[in-house]
Scaffold this motif. Structure first.
Motif, PDB file in Angstrom:
ATOM      1  N   VAL A   6       0.761  -0.722   0.026  1.00 42.38           N
ATOM      2  CA  VAL A   6       0.080  -0.302   0.261  1.00 42.38           C
ATOM      3  C   VAL A   6       0.639   1.264  -0.071  1.00 42.38           C
ATOM      4  CG1 VAL A   6      -1.881   1.221   1.188  1.00 42.38           C
ATOM      5  CG2 VAL A   6      -1.864  -0.937   1.262  1.00 42.38           C
ATOM      6  N   LEU A  45      -1.895  -1.828  -3.993  1.00 37.17           N
ATOM      7  CA  LEU A  45      -3.029  -0.866  -3.315  1.00 37.17           C
ATOM      8  C   LEU A  45      -2.255   0.947  -3.502  1.00 37.17           C
ATOM      9  CD1 LEU A  45      -5.045  -2.408  -0.945  1.00 37.17           C
ATOM     10  CD2 LEU A  45      -4.583  -2.666  -2.799  1.00 37.17           C
ATOM     11  N   GLY A  67      -4.312  -2.097  -7.007  1.00 35.13           N
ATOM     12  CA  GLY A  67      -6.064  -1.328  -7.072  1.00 35.13           C
ATOM     13  C   GLY A  67      -6.061   0.103  -7.002  1.00 35.13           C
ATOM     14  N   VAL A 292     -11.400  -0.896  -3.105  1.00 36.32           N
ATOM     15  CA  VAL A 292     -10.850  -1.772  -4.259  1.00 36.32           C
ATOM     16  C   VAL A 292     -10.372  -2.764  -2.905  1.00 36.32           C
ATOM     17  CG1 VAL A 292      -9.894   0.020  -4.825  1.00 36.32           C
ATOM     18  CG2 VAL A 292      -9.120  -0.269  -2.900  1.00 36.32           C
TER      19      VAL A 292
END
Ligand SMILES: NC(=O)c1ccc[n+]([C@@H]2O[C@H](COP(=O)([O-])OP(=O)(O)OC[C@H]3O[C@@H](n4cnc5c(N)ncnc54)[C@H](O)[C@@H]3O)[C@@H](O)[C@H]2O)c1
Ligand SMILES: O=C(O)[C@H](O)COP(=O)(O)O
Length: 524
Positions: A6, A45, A67, A292
């Motif tokens: 992320v 992400l 995502g 997501v």
């Protein structure tokens, strides 16, 4: 175990579905902080800050899904991701309201000089006459790009008593009427609007849409707003129009370069800025992150995603209906590819019975991916199958028929190669499984699974025994065996399912049995 990187600030609460899974490890770090681990991540992400370039993708060979917790994917090289078979998903409507409200906040701030007045008051001034504004009621608002955000802006504008004029070349007259707006040409919108707001994606067509030429077509005293993407309004081109007073004020939430650094527009008091805050609300961030996170989880669990940029979209309902055929099609493609181990030019898929009423695009892509997988070294899946087929000069098409050969549903694949055409037909029987019911001109019935051995021979007594003996001598157990023939004493086939694969030497030995014509190994 899956590792997810992320790399932008994504709502912690929204990531909860992923955190719950014991199969997932989340690493929250910038790309630059994990350079040495990039090859390990399965999912990435991002929001708009991380630039997902071809170069970054080349360092992430394990990446399966990207995502985007938001709408715009202009920070992602979608074409490069598609080539690598990486699914790209976004959260198309999670921040619509926040972006529309921010646009409206910018509009009000712009025409009532709120940021400038705020600074003045904090500087201990009380200069009421310097900040006389204009009302929104009765003004003409031009909206360029009338999708999700544009239409929410229009609703709010009408509530403020404004007249709304829309330009969107992809909006049909009927849809516009349903939304209560009339469509205009770009020139009409430019000429009649007191305020213009842009809500398109950034594309080749929209880059610099409000540049020197079109700015000259606007009303004198126009206000401009860009809460969509930096570059739709050409920042440099604005300067002379601000200097000569043609443009009364500009509100920018987004910039050609983010962060913008020492920007020339900072010199103008009538240009107001926010640092890309359109989607920065608690609600929007929770929405987009949850959307997501749920999709990525679905995907990592082996289920197709429902909202993808580079795959046909599929609702959960539709997925449940097509799942069985999606799997059957992939197996049929894989079998056909190995059996027809020659160059092929065309695949033709025919759907009959209950399957013909379903979303077949996805099923066909699955079949294509199954077909290409044994032939290409790189990852091939539903995302890049069409692209790879095109690169290899393989065309494909779908047909629909009523002929189900007595089954409730039937998928038929015909492969056209140089000098040979091959047809395989399969069916899915609920609570029983997948069956191949036709193979290269023979009626047969076998499960498309495991280590298959296809043998074509002359129909003579003792053939099964000869094959069984040789396999037995090599400690290969036969799990199932199906036979078929065109006519007694003519061409016949055996389809064996083995407990382990056979090697080349054994394959050769079987080929040498008298009256055996073809022996092929097929792994499913
Ligand atoms: N500032 C922010 O934080 C923020 C937040 C959300 C979305 N956005 C941006 O807002 C934009 C719009 O988002 P959306 O969700 O409404 O997208 P959308 O896809 O629903 O709408 C975009 C509309 O633009 C139209 N369009 C495309 N090309 C056009 C052209 N050449 N001329 C005129 N219209 C054109 C399309 O037909 C579509 O109706 C995107 O660029 C998105 O990234 C910014
Ligand atoms: O396209 C979007 O969704 C917005 O521009 C929001 O971008 P952000 O996630 O970086 O705030």
């Amino acid at each position: 175990m899956f590792r997810i990187l992320v790399s932008d600030a994504i709502s912690e609460e929204g990531l909860a579905p992923l955190r719950k899974s014991e199969q997932i490890e989340i690493v929250q770090k910038k790309v630059t902080e994990v350079e040495d681990q990039l090859h390990e991540f399965d999912a990435l992400l991002v929001r708009s800050a991380t630039k997902v370039t071809e170069e970054l993708l080349s360092k992430m060979p394990n990446l399966k899904i990207i995502g985007r917790a938001g709408v715009g994917v202009d920070n992602i090289d979608v074409e490069a991701a598609t080539k690598r078979g990486i699914v790209v998903i976004n959260a198309p409507n999670g921040n619509t309201i926040s972006a529309a409200e921010h646009t409206f906040a910018m509009m009000a701030a712009l025409v009532r000089h709120i940021p400038q007045a705020h600074i003045s008051v904090k500087s201990r001034e009380w200069n009421r006459s310097a900040f006389v504004g204009t009302e929104l009621q009765g003004k003409h608002l031009g909206i360029i790009g009338f999708g999700r955000i544009g239409s929410e802006v229009a609703k709010r504008a009408r509530a403020f008593g404004m007249f709304v004029h829309v330009y969107d070349p992809f909006l049909t007259k009927e849809h516009a009427e349903k939304l209560g707006v009339s469509i205009h040409t770009l020139d009409e919108v430019l000429a009649c609007s007191d305020i213009i707001t842009v809500h398109t994606p950034l594309t080749k067509e929209t880059k610099g849409l409000l540049g020197e030429k079109n700015l000259a077509k606007t009303k004198k005293g126009v206000y401009l707003i860009n809460c969509a993407r930096g570059g739709i309004i050409d920042e440099q081109a604005l300067i002379p129009f601000l200097q000569n007073g043609h443009v009364a004020g500009v509100a920018l939430d987004v910039f050609e370069q983010e962060p913008p650094g020492d920007h020339p527009l900072f010199a103008f008091d009538n240009v107001i800025f926010t640092p890309h805050l359109g989607a920065s609300t608690v609600e929007a961030q929770l929405n987009v992150a949850t959307q997501v996170a749920e999709e990525v989880l679905q995907f990592l669990e082996g289920k197709p995603v429902t909202s993808s940029i580079n795959l046909p979209t599929l609702s959960k309902d539709v997925y449940e209906k097509i799942q069985a055929f999606y799997n059957l099609a992939k197996k049929m493609g894989t079998i056909a590819s190995q059996y027809m181990n020659i160059p092929v030019q065309e695949l033709s898929v025919t759907y009959a019975g209950t399957v013909a009423d379903l979303e077949t695009t996805y099923i066909t892509r699955s079949l294509l991916a199954g077909f290409l997988r044994p032939r290409v070294a790189s990852t091939v899946n539903e995302v890049n199958a069409a692209m790879i087929a095109k690169e290899r000069g393989i065309t494909y098409g779908e047909k629909f028929s009523d002929e189900t050969y007595g089954y409730a549903n039937c998928l038929s694949l015909t492969v056209h190669g140089e000098n040979k055409t091959f047809t395989i037909k399969g069916t899915h029987i609920p609570n029983y499984g997948d069956r191949i019911v036709h193979f290269d001109g023979f009626t047969i019935d076998f499960a498309p699974e495991g280590h298959l051995l296809y043998i074509q021979h002359q129909d003579r007594p003792g053939m099964i025994g000869k094959v069984g003996n040789i396999l037995g001598e090599h400690q290969i157990n036969i799990a199932t065996m199906q036979v078929g023939r065109q006519q007694a004493g003519g061409k016949a086939i055996m389809m064996l399912s083995l407990d382990k694969p056979i090697d080349d030497a054994l394959l050769q030995k079987l080929t040498e049995i008298e009256d055996i014509e073809t022996v092929k190994r097929v792994e499913v």
